[in-house]
Design a protein around this motif. Structure first.
Motif, PDB file in Angstrom:
ATOM      1  N   THR A 133       6.192 117.624  24.022  1.00  0.00           N
ATOM      2  CA  THR A 133       5.580 118.466  24.771  1.00  0.00           C
ATOM      3  C   THR A 133       5.069 117.808  26.111  1.00  0.00           C
ATOM      4  OG1 THR A 133       3.502 117.601  23.526  1.00  0.00           O
ATOM      5  CG2 THR A 133       4.615 119.650  22.806  1.00  0.00           C
ATOM      6  N   ARG A 134       5.312 116.493  26.493  1.00  0.00           N
ATOM      7  CA  ARG A 134       5.026 116.231  27.809  1.00  0.00           C
ATOM      8  C   ARG A 134       3.476 116.022  28.131  1.00  0.00           C
ATOM      9  NH1 ARG A 134       8.282 113.108  27.932  1.00  0.00           N
ATOM     10  NH2 ARG A 134       8.648 113.031  30.247  1.00  0.00           N
ATOM     11  N   ILE A 135       2.815 115.968  27.178  1.00  0.00           N
ATOM     12  CA  ILE A 135       1.236 116.032  27.436  1.00  0.00           C
ATOM     13  C   ILE A 135       1.046 114.358  27.475  1.00  0.00           C
ATOM     14  CG2 ILE A 135      -1.002 116.278  26.233  1.00  0.00           C
ATOM     15  CD1 ILE A 135       0.482 118.184  24.498  1.00  0.00           C
ATOM     16  N   GLU A 186       7.078 124.104  45.027  1.00  0.00           N
ATOM     17  CA  GLU A 186       8.467 124.078  44.531  1.00  0.00           C
ATOM     18  C   GLU A 186       8.715 125.490  43.697  1.00  0.00           C
ATOM     19  OE1 GLU A 186      11.274 123.094  44.965  1.00  0.00           O
ATOM     20  OE2 GLU A 186      12.186 124.082  42.989  1.00  0.00           O
ATOM     21  N   ARG A 187       7.459 125.680  42.969  1.00  0.00           N
ATOM     22  CA  ARG A 187       7.470 126.890  42.162  1.00  0.00           C
ATOM     23  C   ARG A 187       7.783 128.228  43.239  1.00  0.00           C
ATOM     24  NH1 ARG A 187       4.248 123.729  37.874  1.00  0.00           N
ATOM     25  NH2 ARG A 187       2.402 124.018  39.498  1.00  0.00           N
ATOM     26  N   HIS A 188       6.859 128.058  44.207  1.00  0.00           N
ATOM     27  CA  HIS A 188       6.609 129.401  45.083  1.00  0.00           C
ATOM     28  C   HIS A 188       7.952 129.358  45.762  1.00  0.00           C
ATOM     29  CE1 HIS A 188       4.796 132.056  47.670  1.00  0.00           C
ATOM     30  NE2 HIS A 188       5.125 131.481  48.597  1.00  0.00           N
ATOM     31  N   GLY A 208       3.113 129.004  32.148  1.00  0.00           N
ATOM     32  CA  GLY A 208       3.795 130.218  32.887  1.00  0.00           C
ATOM     33  C   GLY A 208       3.719 129.954  34.355  1.00  0.00           C
ATOM     34  N   PRO A 209       3.620 128.775  34.802  1.00  0.00           N
ATOM     35  CA  PRO A 209       3.651 128.576  36.281  1.00  0.00           C
ATOM     36  C   PRO A 209       4.975 129.411  37.113  1.00  0.00           C
ATOM     37  CG  PRO A 209       4.089 126.613  35.473  1.00  0.00           C
ATOM     38  CD  PRO A 209       3.691 127.377  34.464  1.00  0.00           C
ATOM     39  N   PHE A 210       5.929 129.491  36.283  1.00  0.00           N
ATOM     40  CA  PHE A 210       6.943 130.255  36.980  1.00  0.00           C
ATOM     41  C   PHE A 210       6.985 131.661  36.544  1.00  0.00           C
ATOM     42  CE2 PHE A 210       8.916 125.888  37.252  1.00  0.00           C
ATOM     43  CZ  PHE A 210       9.440 125.750  38.221  1.00  0.00           C
ATOM     44  N   ALA A 252       8.848 128.282  20.053  1.00  0.00           N
ATOM     45  CA  ALA A 252       9.817 127.843  19.423  1.00  0.00           C
ATOM     46  C   ALA A 252      10.611 126.866  20.086  1.00  0.00           C
ATOM     47  CB  ALA A 252      10.956 129.132  18.963  1.00  0.00           C
ATOM     48  N   ASP A 253      11.647 126.167  19.617  1.00  0.00           N
ATOM     49  CA  ASP A 253      12.631 125.355  20.204  1.00  0.00           C
ATOM     50  C   ASP A 253      13.426 126.490  20.827  1.00  0.00           C
ATOM     51  OD1 ASP A 253      15.124 123.904  20.780  1.00  0.00           O
ATOM     52  OD2 ASP A 253      14.734 122.385  19.347  1.00  0.00           O
ATOM     53  N   VAL A 254      13.833 126.306  22.058  1.00  0.00           N
ATOM     54  CA  VAL A 254      14.592 127.226  22.911  1.00  0.00           C
ATOM     55  C   VAL A 254      16.077 127.384  22.503  1.00  0.00           C
ATOM     56  CG1 VAL A 254      15.332 125.898  24.796  1.00  0.00           C
ATOM     57  CG2 VAL A 254      15.259 128.087  25.182  1.00  0.00           C
ATOM     58  N   ARG A 255      16.422 126.219  21.808  1.00  0.00           N
ATOM     59  CA  ARG A 255      17.865 126.427  21.200  1.00  0.00           C
ATOM     60  C   ARG A 255      17.914 127.348  19.849  1.00  0.00           C
ATOM     61  NH1 ARG A 255      18.029 119.965  21.372  1.00  0.00           N
ATOM     62  NH2 ARG A 255      15.981 120.336  20.691  1.00  0.00           N
ATOM     63  N   GLU A 256      17.049 127.455  19.203  1.00  0.00           N
ATOM     64  CA  GLU A 256      16.875 128.645  18.258  1.00  0.00           C
ATOM     65  C   GLU A 256      16.915 130.092  18.835  1.00  0.00           C
ATOM     66  OE1 GLU A 256      13.855 127.219  15.572  1.00  0.00           O
ATOM     67  OE2 GLU A 256      14.956 125.308  15.294  1.00  0.00           O
ATOM     68  N   ASN A 271      12.999 123.637  33.426  1.00  0.00           N
ATOM     69  CA  ASN A 271      12.059 122.541  34.010  1.00  0.00           C
ATOM     70  C   ASN A 271      11.874 121.412  32.958  1.00  0.00           C
ATOM     71  OD1 ASN A 271      10.743 120.710  35.680  1.00  0.00           O
ATOM     72  ND2 ASN A 271       8.679 122.041  35.470  1.00  0.00           N
ATOM     73  N   LEU A 272      12.614 120.742  32.689  1.00  0.00           N
ATOM     74  CA  LEU A 272      12.391 119.786  31.449  1.00  0.00           C
ATOM     75  C   LEU A 272      13.329 118.600  32.024  1.00  0.00           C
ATOM     76  CD1 LEU A 272      11.239 118.817  28.873  1.00  0.00           C
ATOM     77  CD2 LEU A 272      13.205 119.579  27.636  1.00  0.00           C
ATOM     78  N   PRO A 273      12.909 117.964  33.049  1.00  0.00           N
ATOM     79  CA  PRO A 273      13.621 116.834  33.757  1.00  0.00           C
ATOM     80  C   PRO A 273      13.820 115.615  32.786  1.00  0.00           C
ATOM     81  CG  PRO A 273      11.724 117.437  35.156  1.00  0.00           C
ATOM     82  CD  PRO A 273      11.629 118.148  33.962  1.00  0.00           C
ATOM     83  N   HIS A 274      14.953 114.882  32.870  1.00  0.00           N
ATOM     84  CA  HIS A 274      15.195 113.923  31.813  1.00  0.00           C
ATOM     85  C   HIS A 274      16.035 114.088  30.673  1.00  0.00           C
ATOM     86  CE1 HIS A 274      12.798 110.619  33.491  1.00  0.00           C
ATOM     87  NE2 HIS A 274      11.578 111.273  33.416  1.00  0.00           N
TER      88      HIS A 274
END
Ligand code: SAM
Length: 348
Positions: A133-135, A186-188, A208-210, A252-256, A271-274
């Motif tokens: 979750t990148r928190i 960058e988002r803009h 939701g920033p994008f 959800a997991d986006v793969r599902e 936007n999930l760098p790495h």
């Protein structure tokens, strides 16, 4: 003092000032001046102003100039109180520090609270971003339940705030979701490419920033995130910004989720760098006949774009023709490491 300023005809000054304030680009510590029929508005980041559609907002005749302007006497900054210029980020009414030394963090936090900045809480980074979750962990250094984890009993947690970015409002709790104000420009840049009626899919949507600015431009949006709290905030932010009718938020997991939206997307944000490369098969499933993918990556400065481009080609070719439209260095991430974005068109 010489400061970058937006020069705009006086009669359009208020429109320009409002657009700059929405984007949080006004350098508040300097005076706005009027001279010879023009308004000079001091700005913090001339590059971000260029990315803003200010010409459109103020109906043309807008220029960025450097000009000598007076400092505003009424504002006391943290630097005035400290005698040095501390480094910090602003997120709504929260100030974010990245200080290893706890005493220095406390000294800066006290100066921030005693200054004229409209700030309720000062947080210091207490860990790196972690896990799926990148928190990250935060220590509350001033405001809220100081020294605690920000949970704050019945009150909204000290880590929750409402942040404004290019005219959109984002409510979020930094203890529960990922968010970085540094990516605003960058988002803009990406949001400006979005056209009304297009179908946009954010595979790692966060709060939701994008998705929100895309929907405000008239796109039909799907945002997916594995973090349920992020999706709750995304729904709330869609309501706050009046775009709930154009936003579908899925925890959800986006793969599902991807197979249910096969061939749906005109635009995809990753936007999930790495680890975005692990999700390229899903992106290829989601992509429609003509689809732009905004692919974020963190790579060594010697070859920042090569690994991403090769991974995208491996996942999408030969079913799609792959064209890299933009290679962009977003920011430096660590010594010799860059956060980059590839804008890639996939055509079936
Ligand atoms: N796009 C948002 C932004 O710019 O603020 C969030 C980006 S954050 C770097 C990555 C997000 O991806 C996190 O919110 C995380 O919970 C989410 N995530 C990680 N793995 C995921 C997965 N398998 N499916 C969906 N979301 C995922």
């Amino acid at each position: 003092m010489d400061v970058p300023c937006v020069r705009v005809p006086r009669e359009r000054g208020e429109t320009a000032r409002r657009a700059l304030a929405d984007a949080d680009l006004i350098a508040d510590e300097f005076e706005i001046t009027v001279d010879d029929g023009a308004l000079y508005i001091p700005v913090t980041d001339p590059d971000a102003v260029s990315a803003l559609d200010l010409e459109e907002a103020a109906d043309g005749d807008v220029e960025i100039v450097t000009r000598e302007v007076d400092e505003r006497e009424t504002q006391t900054t943290p630097a005035d109180l400290l005698g040095f210029d501390p480094s910090y980020e602003r997120l709504g009414d929260v100030v974010l520090l990245d200080e290893d030394d706890g005493e220095r963090a406390l000294e800066i936090a006290e100066a921030v609270v005693d200054s004229d900045l409209p700030v309720e809480t000062v947080l210091n980074k207490a860990s790196k971003v972690k896990g799926e979750t990148r928190i990250r962990d935060w220590e509350v250094v001033a405001g809220g339940d100081e020294g605690g984890d920000g949970s704050g009993g019945d009150q909204p947690p000290a880590t929750e705030t409402v942040h404004r970015e290019y005219g959109c409002e984002f409510c979020l709790d930094l203890a529960e979701v990922y968010f970085s104000p540094r990516l605003a420009t960058e988002r803009h840049r990406v949001a400006r490419q979005v056209e009304a009626g297009e179908r946009a899919f954010d595979m790692f949507a966060g709060v939701g920033p994008f998705v929100i600015p895309f929907a405000r431009r008239g796109a039909e949006c799907v945002g997916v995130d594995v973090n349920e709290r992020a999706i709750e905030y995304l729904r709330e932010n869609a309501r706050r910004n009046g775009v709930e009718g154009r936003v579908t938020a899925i925890a959800a997991d986006v793969r599902e989720v991807a197979p249910k939206y096969e061939g749906w997307a005109d635009r995809i944000v990753m936007n999930l760098p790495h680890s975005a490369d692990e999700f390229l098969e899903s992106a290829a499933t989601l992509a429609g006949d003509d689809c732009v993918v905004h692919y974020y990556d963190i790579q060594h400065e010697d070859d920042p774009f090569g690994p991403g481009e090769r991974a995208i080609r491996a996942a999408a070719e030969p079913e799609y023709d792959v064209t890299v439209e933009t290679r962009r260095r977003v920011r430096s991430y660590a010594p010799h490491e860059l956060n980059v974005c590839l804008d890639v068109r996939l055509e079936r």
